[in-house]
Structures are given as C-alpha cells and as structure tokens.
Design a protein around this motif. Structure first.
Motif, PDB file in Angstrom:
ATOM      1  N   LEU A  55       0.826  -1.214   0.000  1.00 17.72           N
ATOM      2  CA  LEU A  55       0.000   0.000   0.000  1.00 17.72           C
ATOM      3  C   LEU A  55       0.858   1.261   0.000  1.00 17.72           C
ATOM      4  O   LEU A  55       0.484   2.275  -0.615  1.00 17.72           O
ATOM      5  N   ALA A  56       1.987   1.226   0.670  1.00 14.51           N
ATOM      6  CA  ALA A  56       2.888   2.387   0.670  1.00 14.51           C
ATOM      7  C   ALA A  56       3.483   2.601  -0.709  1.00 14.51           C
ATOM      8  O   ALA A  56       3.700   3.744  -1.128  1.00 14.51           O
ATOM      9  N   ALA A  57       3.743   1.496  -1.431  1.00 10.78           N
ATOM     10  CA  ALA A  57       4.275   1.628  -2.784  1.00 10.78           C
ATOM     11  C   ALA A  57       3.257   2.282  -3.716  1.00 10.78           C
ATOM     12  O   ALA A  57       3.638   2.954  -4.690  1.00 10.78           O
ATOM     13  N   GLU A  58       1.987   2.110  -3.462  1.00 11.74           N
ATOM     14  CA  GLU A  58       0.961   2.761  -4.267  1.00 11.74           C
ATOM     15  C   GLU A  58       0.790   4.244  -3.924  1.00 11.74           C
ATOM     16  O   GLU A  58       0.044   4.962  -4.601  1.00 11.74           O
ATOM     17  N   GLY A  59       1.435   4.696  -2.868  1.00 11.27           N
ATOM     18  CA  GLY A  59       1.340   6.103  -2.484  1.00 11.27           C
ATOM     19  C   GLY A  59       0.160   6.438  -1.604  1.00 11.27           C
ATOM     20  O   GLY A  59      -0.176   7.622  -1.442  1.00 11.27           O
ATOM     21  N   LEU A  60      -0.486   5.420  -0.993  1.00 11.22           N
ATOM     22  CA  LEU A  60      -1.652   5.696  -0.152  1.00 11.22           C
ATOM     23  C   LEU A  60      -1.270   6.300   1.186  1.00 11.22           C
ATOM     24  O   LEU A  60      -2.139   6.844   1.878  1.00 11.22           O
ATOM     25  N   PHE A  61       0.006   6.193   1.550  1.00  9.59           N
ATOM     26  CA  PHE A  61       0.440   6.732   2.840  1.00  9.59           C
ATOM     27  C   PHE A  61       1.252   8.011   2.687  1.00  9.59           C
ATOM     28  O   PHE A  61       1.857   8.475   3.652  1.00  9.59           O
ATOM     29  N   ASP A  62       1.316   8.592   1.489  1.00  9.47           N
ATOM     30  CA  ASP A  62       2.143   9.769   1.253  1.00  9.47           C
ATOM     31  C   ASP A  62       1.612  10.958   2.054  1.00  9.47           C
ATOM     32  O   ASP A  62       0.397  11.134   2.222  1.00  9.47           O
ATOM     33  N   ALA A  68       1.706  13.960   1.064  1.00  9.02           N
ATOM     34  CA  ALA A  68       1.055  14.924   0.176  1.00  9.02           C
ATOM     35  C   ALA A  68      -0.447  14.677   0.057  1.00  9.02           C
ATOM     36  O   ALA A  68      -1.197  15.575  -0.322  1.00  9.02           O
ATOM     37  N   ARG A  69      -0.894  13.460   0.386  1.00  8.31           N
ATOM     38  CA  ARG A  69      -2.320  13.147   0.306  1.00  8.31           C
ATOM     39  C   ARG A  69      -3.073  13.596   1.560  1.00  8.31           C
ATOM     40  O   ARG A  69      -4.310  13.572   1.569  1.00  8.31           O
ATOM     41  N   LYS A  70      -2.359  13.957   2.585  1.00 13.84           N
ATOM     42  CA  LYS A  70      -3.019  14.319   3.842  1.00 13.84           C
ATOM     43  C   LYS A  70      -3.778  15.633   3.674  1.00 13.84           C
ATOM     44  O   LYS A  70      -3.298  16.588   3.070  1.00 13.84           O
ATOM     45  N   ARG A  71      -4.975  15.661   4.224  1.00 15.30           N
ATOM     46  CA  ARG A  71      -5.806  16.862   4.180  1.00 15.30           C
ATOM     47  C   ARG A  71      -5.752  17.563   5.530  1.00 15.30           C
ATOM     48  O   ARG A  71      -5.703  16.901   6.582  1.00 15.30           O
ATOM     49  N   PRO A  72      -5.784  18.904   5.537  1.00 10.45           N
ATOM     50  CA  PRO A  72      -5.756  19.613   6.831  1.00 10.45           C
ATOM     51  C   PRO A  72      -7.053  19.409   7.607  1.00 10.45           C
ATOM     52  O   PRO A  72      -8.139  19.338   7.028  1.00 10.45           O
ATOM     53  N   ILE A  73      -6.932  19.338   8.911  1.00  6.43           N
ATOM     54  CA  ILE A  73      -8.099  19.174   9.781  1.00  6.43           C
ATOM     55  C   ILE A  73      -8.775  20.531   9.947  1.00  6.43           C
ATOM     56  O   ILE A  73      -8.108  21.528  10.256  1.00  6.43           O
ATOM     57  N   PRO A  74     -10.090  20.633   9.726  1.00  7.97           N
ATOM     58  CA  PRO A  74     -10.760  21.937   9.898  1.00  7.97           C
ATOM     59  C   PRO A  74     -10.672  22.412  11.339  1.00  7.97           C
ATOM     60  O   PRO A  74     -10.735  21.616  12.280  1.00  7.97           O
ATOM     61  N   TYR A  75     -10.540  23.747  11.476  1.00  9.50           N
ATOM     62  CA  TYR A  75     -10.355  24.302  12.821  1.00  9.50           C
ATOM     63  C   TYR A  75     -11.635  24.236  13.653  1.00  9.50           C
ATOM     64  O   TYR A  75     -11.591  23.867  14.823  1.00  9.50           O
ATOM     65  N   LEU A  76     -12.765  24.567  13.055  1.00  9.03           N
ATOM     66  CA  LEU A  76     -14.049  24.538  13.766  1.00  9.03           C
ATOM     67  C   LEU A  76     -15.050  23.758  12.926  1.00  9.03           C
ATOM     68  O   LEU A  76     -15.853  24.345  12.188  1.00  9.03           O
ATOM     69  N   PRO A  77     -15.028  22.430  12.990  1.00  5.78           N
ATOM     70  CA  PRO A  77     -15.982  21.641  12.200  1.00  5.78           C
ATOM     71  C   PRO A  77     -17.408  21.809  12.723  1.00  5.78           C
ATOM     72  O   PRO A  77     -17.645  21.801  13.927  1.00  5.78           O
ATOM     73  N   ASP A  78     -18.336  21.967  11.786  1.00  2.00           N
ATOM     74  CA  ASP A  78     -19.740  22.119  12.166  1.00  2.00           C
ATOM     75  C   ASP A  78     -20.379  20.776  12.484  1.00  2.00           C
ATOM     76  O   ASP A  78     -21.121  20.634  13.446  1.00  2.00           O
ATOM     77  N   ILE A 117      -4.765   1.812   9.141  1.00  2.00           N
ATOM     78  CA  ILE A 117      -5.619   2.995   8.980  1.00  2.00           C
ATOM     79  C   ILE A 117      -4.951   4.241   9.547  1.00  2.00           C
ATOM     80  O   ILE A 117      -5.225   5.355   9.107  1.00  2.00           O
ATOM     81  N   ASP A 118      -4.044   4.041  10.510  1.00  2.00           N
ATOM     82  CA  ASP A 118      -3.319   5.193  11.063  1.00  2.00           C
ATOM     83  C   ASP A 118      -2.417   5.822  10.014  1.00  2.00           C
ATOM     84  O   ASP A 118      -2.217   7.044  10.003  1.00  2.00           O
ATOM     85  N   HIS A 119      -1.823   4.988   9.104  1.00  3.09           N
ATOM     86  CA  HIS A 119      -0.944   5.529   8.064  1.00  3.09           C
ATOM     87  C   HIS A 119      -1.740   6.242   6.977  1.00  3.09           C
ATOM     88  O   HIS A 119      -1.260   7.209   6.379  1.00  3.09           O
ATOM     89  N   ALA A 120      -2.953   5.769   6.699  1.00  4.95           N
ATOM     90  CA  ALA A 120      -3.749   6.379   5.633  1.00  4.95           C
ATOM     91  C   ALA A 120      -4.558   7.583   6.101  1.00  4.95           C
ATOM     92  O   ALA A 120      -4.971   8.408   5.281  1.00  4.95           O
ATOM     93  N   ALA A 121      -4.810   7.704   7.408  1.00  7.44           N
ATOM     94  CA  ALA A 121      -5.625   8.802   7.924  1.00  7.44           C
ATOM     95  C   ALA A 121      -4.872  10.126   7.815  1.00  7.44           C
ATOM     96  O   ALA A 121      -3.635  10.168   7.735  1.00  7.44           O
ATOM     97  N   ASP A 122      -5.633  11.201   7.813  1.00  8.77           N
ATOM     98  CA  ASP A 122      -5.020  12.534   7.768  1.00  8.77           C
ATOM     99  C   ASP A 122      -4.353  12.906   9.077  1.00  8.77           C
ATOM    100  O   ASP A 122      -3.436  13.725   9.102  1.00  8.77           O
ATOM    101  N   LEU A 123      -4.817  12.330  10.195  1.00  5.52           N
ATOM    102  CA  LEU A 123      -4.224  12.607  11.501  1.00  5.52           C
ATOM    103  C   LEU A 123      -4.460  11.408  12.390  1.00  5.52           C
ATOM    104  O   LEU A 123      -5.551  10.818  12.375  1.00  5.52           O
ATOM    105  N   ARG A 124      -3.456  11.010  13.145  1.00 14.15           N
ATOM    106  CA  ARG A 124      -3.584   9.884  14.066  1.00 14.15           C
ATOM    107  C   ARG A 124      -3.639  10.403  15.489  1.00 14.15           C
ATOM    108  O   ARG A 124      -2.826  11.236  15.897  1.00 14.15           O
ATOM    109  N   ALA A 125      -4.614   9.918  16.244  1.00 13.57           N
ATOM    110  CA  ALA A 125      -4.755  10.266  17.657  1.00 13.57           C
ATOM    111  C   ALA A 125      -4.375   9.053  18.493  1.00 13.57           C
ATOM    112  O   ALA A 125      -4.734   7.920  18.151  1.00 13.57           O
ATOM    113  N   PRO A 126      -3.657   9.236  19.586  1.00 10.48           N
ATOM    114  CA  PRO A 126      -3.241   8.072  20.387  1.00 10.48           C
ATOM    115  C   PRO A 126      -4.419   7.357  21.042  1.00 10.48           C
ATOM    116  O   PRO A 126      -4.361   6.147  21.248  1.00 10.48           O
ATOM    117  N   THR A 127      -5.476   8.099  21.408  1.00  6.07           N
ATOM    118  CA  THR A 127      -6.650   7.517  22.069  1.00  6.07           C
ATOM    119  C   THR A 127      -7.908   8.184  21.514  1.00  6.07           C
ATOM    120  O   THR A 127      -7.837   9.264  20.921  1.00  6.07           O
TER     121      THR A 127
END
Length: 594
Positions: free
Chosen positions: A130-137, A139-149, A259-269
């Motif tokens: 999966l890393a070879a396909e670029g799913l963990f790059d 550059a694919r990460k999206r910023p987390i919105p500051y105030l999600p509705d 899923i932690d590698h593919a997610a935009d942000l990983r939380a410990p808990t």
C-alpha cells in the motif's frame, strides 16, 4: 486398566458405577500427562498477559488451533526472551489440564524465538504494497478543519468510546455529532468500517443528512486480532479515497494499524481524537476577547499617536505671532518718521531739479528718447522670443494625426481588453470589503450583546445588593432608635437624680438675693429681701440682724407669727458621722437653711 470399558450386551445399564466430576477430570489429566510428557510446540504468540503475581499467560496459535500456555513465576524470571505478541516461538513444556475450566494447557519451561509470526509478516507485506501505491504519502493528507460544524464518529454505539468522545466534545466545544454504528471487532468489522467511510464521503451538501466536516474512526484497545479489521486493505483504500478529513483513534498509544498511516491525523486515544477535533470554547472566547482588546488598543493608539505628534510639533513651532512681533515693533517705531522723511526727500528733489534750470523742451526730449529706447528693447525681446519658439518647434518630432489616431485606438483596445479583468477585480475587492465589514459587524454585535449582558448582570447584582442593604437598614433602624431612646431615658433619669430638685425634696432650700445665689449668712444679712426656693415653689423672706450678728440672724417670713432664730451649727462630736442627706428635721421642727 482401560479408563472406559465397553459394557457387555448382557450387562444392564444400571450396573455401571457413576463417577464424580473430579474423578473423571483427574482421569483425563492422568491420561494427557501420561501420553504427552515433555513436548516442543511451534506457534505464534497471541494475547500476552502479565499479572502482578509474576506469572505469564499467553496463547500459542496457528491458522487452525490455539493452545493456552502458562509460565510460572520461577520459570518466567529465567526466560532469556520474553514472548511478545505476534512473534513466532518454539516452546518447551508439559501438557496438563485445568479442571476449573475444563481445558488443557501447556506448562512452559523455556521459550525460543522462531521468527516473525504469520500475521505480522502478512501485515508488513500489506503495508509495503500500500505504501508503494502512495496511499500513505504525506502529500495526500488533508488539513483538519479548525471549527468543524458536523463531526461523524464511526465506532460501536454501545462501547465506552462513544461516550468518552461525546463527553469530551461537549466539554470543549459543543458540536453536531453524526454517529455511524459499526462492528469494531470480528469478521464484519472491516467491511462495515469501509462502507461507513465511503458512504459518509458520498453525502451531498444541503441534503436531509448534513455532510460532515470531519470523520473520526475510533475503537478501544485490544490485541492484534481484535484490531485486525482496521488493517484490512478495503478500509485503507476507503480512507485514502475519501475527500473529508479523517482522524484515526484505534487502540491505545502503542497500537498501530494501517488505517493510522492512511488517515489525515492519528490520535493516540479516542479521547485525544476529540481534543484534536475541536478547540476549547473558553480559550477561544478568551483569544477573541484578547484580540478585540488589542484591536481597540491599536485603533486608539493609531488615533492618539498622530494627535500627540501634532501637539508636540505644534509646541515646537511656537507662536506664529512671534515671527512678526519684531518687524511689527520696528514698523511701529519707524512709521511715524517715514512720512516726514518722504516729504523732506521730495522737497530736496524738487529743489535740485529747479536748480538745474533746464528748459521744458529738453526735459520732453529726454523723456521721448527714453521711451523710444524702451520700445526698441521690447521689440527686440519679442523677436528673440519668437525665434526661440520657432527653433524649439522645429526641433520637436513631427506628430501626424494618423499616428495619434492609431495610438488612441491601441490604448482603447488595451482598455477594452483589461475591462474583463478590472470589473471582476473590483467586484472581488468590494466583496472582500463587504465580508470584512460583515465580520466586523458580527463581532461588534457580539461585543455589544456581551456588554449589554454584563451591564444587566451588574445592574441586577447592584440592585440585589441595594435591596439587601435596604432590608438590613429597615431592620436595623427600629433597633437603633430603641437603643437611642433607652439611652436617652437613662440620661433623663440620671439628670433628674443629679438635679437640684431632688435635693430640695430632701429638705434643702436655695437662698437667692437681688444679685443671685447666696451661700453665707453674712451675705444674706446684707440684702433687704431673700427669695427661698423649695422643691414645690418660691417664698419671700426678710432677714433681721446686722452683718456682725450673722450667727444669730433671724429670718422674718411674711405671714408667720414669730421669727424663728437660726441656730448656729453645733460642733460634731468626734467619732460620729453626719446624718444622711434627706434625714429627719432637727428638734426645733425646722431644718437648717444653710
């Protein structure tokens, strides 16, 4: 002897002796321990437990079976390699049973590593593909919105995870939460999680179900097998293909899934995921208030600083009148002398002209010559200016009318070409200014609301304090008035007790003459008439006897039959005390006047 003997066809069913549970469990244990002595077993370690007792419990498994293994504390201390979950090992020990749970287990004596477990090898291979396909790059990460509705949470609806997330969101920044229930363990976990992420990304904006601004995929801690659904390839591809930012909160801080590698942000808990999703409302309000205060201070400083600078410069310039004061003073001093000096100058010039004795025609000829000279000089100057203008005109390039028209046409075309760019730019500028003004208006309205609420709260608090003070004053007023009234009554009683009227009631008399109070018999004998004040009124008296007979002076009271001589005071015998004030009268029937 066989453990179970076949019953003969002739034997009755009731002839077999019954066995207790302990007896049959012991028989099974003896058979297993007798058939299998020391054995060596190869398998993958799973679900390791290290309680405080010091014993070590873990599972040995392959793709078809699982054996429970126990390593007692004495052997666990001496193991050179502690078994870790997912590691393939070779275990040496003895097989036995655990009658309390009707299962067999392996008593471990030694553990040897045999390589990476099959599950971990498969996980590592999948991660590399999966890393070879670029799913963990990154550059694919999206910023987390500051105030999600709207925040979507993909987790089990019955676990403690969803309660922790909702509680944390409610404490930090209350938001709309969309819960998508899924299985977080077992064979159905991976397809349900992948479908939930895909369907959440497929929600259209403005529909019946609000489109989430952020997705949280959460699960509590567990073993590798419990979290295996989040290592599935379908889940990773669904997360990577989504357009909504996603936070993964699977397991504890030491647990890592694909899923932690593919997610935009990983939380410990899961609780940390809620903290990363939204800010603290109180801190945000404090920052807004601080920014507003800084803005007001900067605006005020922007207004005050030029005014202060202008005032400083004005003070440095001094008074404008000071620049002309000296000249005005000189003019005032020299003005009165100017007119006489001019008149004197004109007289001197007239005398000097008259002394020349020139004829009138000579003066006229002189003036005509001067006028002709001036006219010639003016004509020469006009001719020179015309020649200079012609020279400069000849030096300039010739501009044709056609060239001017072509230049004007080109400029018009350029302006027409830029009109499509200028109008959108102006519209964007106006829209940006309108947005800025709307933002400032909303902030001012919010500040106005807060100021009104604060003023109302202060007014209510002050009114409550005033009413409480009024109630206390109303309760305290009668008590203070009663205390003052009692004190005044006590002082009045003391005044009456210490006053002369009470003394007069005990038989004393105040003697006055024309000039006031008399305190001796000699003084009373010298006045023609006395005024005697008793406790119930006044009475006039006339003294008899001269000044030298003060000891035996008689007082003639009008209306009395005879005067009663005033007896001199008798000497007090030693050792006897004076009679108390207000005592009984003397034997003559009348008390002493003095």
């Amino acid at each position: 002897m066989e453990l179970f003997e076949d019953a003969s066809p002739d034997a009755g069913a009731g002839n077999a002796p019954p066995l207790s549970v302990s007896e049959i469990s012991g028989a099974v244990r003896r058979v297993i321990e007798g058939e299998f002595g020391r054995v060596r077993v190869r398998g993958e370690v799973g679900r390791v437990s290290r309680p405080s007792s010091g014993h070590l419990y873990f599972d040995l498994k392959d793709d078809r079976a699982v054996i429970a293994a126990v390593c007692w504390r004495d052997n666990a201390c001496r193991l050179p390699h502690r078994p870790e979950e997912g590691i393939e090992v070779i275990v040496t020990g003895r097989l036995t049973t655990f009658p309390g749970q009707s299962k067999y287990q392996l008593l471990v004596e030694s553990v040897e590593p045999a390589g990476i477990g099959a599950l971990m090898a498969m996980l590592d291979q999948r991660r590399r593909l999966l890393a070879a396909e670029g799913l963990f790059d990154a550059a694919r990460k999206r910023p987390i919105p500051y105030l999600p509705d709207v925040i979507a949470v993909v987790t089990s609806p019955s676990g403690a995870v969803i309660r922790d997330i909702l509680h944390r969101l409610r404490d930090r920044f209350p938001s709309r939460v969309l819960i998508w229930p899924v299985a977080v363990q077992g064979a159905q976990s991976a397809p349900q999680v992948a479908a939930a992420v895909a369907r959440l990304n497929a929600i259209e904006a403005g529909g019946a179900i609000p489109r989430p601004d952020l997705i949280i995929v959460a699960r509590g801690g567990g073993s590798v097998e419990d979290l295996w659904g989040f290592n599935d390839e379908a889940v990773v591809r669904a997360v990577a293909a989504g357009t909504i930012p996603l936070i993964s909160a699977v397991g504890h801080e030491t647990d890592t899934t694909l899923i932690d590698h593919a997610a935009d942000l990983r939380a410990p808990t899961p609780t940390a995921a809620a903290e990363l999703a939204v800010p603290v409302l109180a801190e945000l309000g404090a920052r807004v208030s601080d920014s507003q205060a800084r803005l007001w201070r900067s605006v005020q400083a922007r207004i005050d600083r030029p005014a202060q600078r202008l005032g400083d410069l004005g003070r440095g310039l001094g008074r404008p009148q000071a620049l002309t004061d000296a000249a005005r003073q000189r003019l005032d001093l020299t003005g009165p002398r100017l007119e006489p000096m001019l008149r004197s100058f004109m007289r001197d010039r007239r005398r000097s002209t008259e002394s020349l004795d020139l004829p009138l025609y000579a003066l006229r000829s002189f003036m005509a010559d001067r006028r002709a000279g001036y006219e010639r000089a003016a004509q020469a100057l006009t001719l020179a200016a015309r020649r200079e203008r012609d020279r400069r005109s000849a030096a300039l390039p010739v501009v044709r009318a056609a060239a001017v028209r072509m230049a004007l046409a080109a400029a018009g075309r350029r302006l027409e070409g830029q009109r499509d760019r200028i109008e959108p730019a102006l519209a964007r500028r106006q829209e940006a200014e309108a947005r800025r003004l709307r933002g400032l208006g909303s902030r001012l309205e919010a500040a106005r609301g807060r100021m009104i609420a604060t003023a109302r709260r202060d007014h209510a608090e002050r009114r409550a304090a005033l009413e409480a003070a009024a109630r206390r004053l109303a309760a305290l007023g009668p008590r203070l008035a009663g205390d003052r009234r009692q004190a005044l009554d006590a002082l009045d009683r003391l005044r009456q007790t210490l006053g002369h009227t009470q003394t007069l009631r005990r038989g004393f008399v105040i003697v006055r003459g024309p000039e006031g109070l008399l305190t001796s018999a000699a003084a009373a004998a010298r006045v023609p008439r006395l005024d005697l004040e008793f406790h119930d009124g006044h009475l006039g008296a006339v003294p008899e006897g001269g000044p030298g007979e003060a000891t035996g002076t008689e007082v003639q009271v009008p209306g009395a039959d005879e005067a009663v001589p005033a007896e001199p005071p008798k000497p007090r015998p030693p050792g006897r005390t004076a009679p108390p004030r207000g005592g009984k009268p003397t034997s003559s029937g009348q008390g002493s006047l003095f």
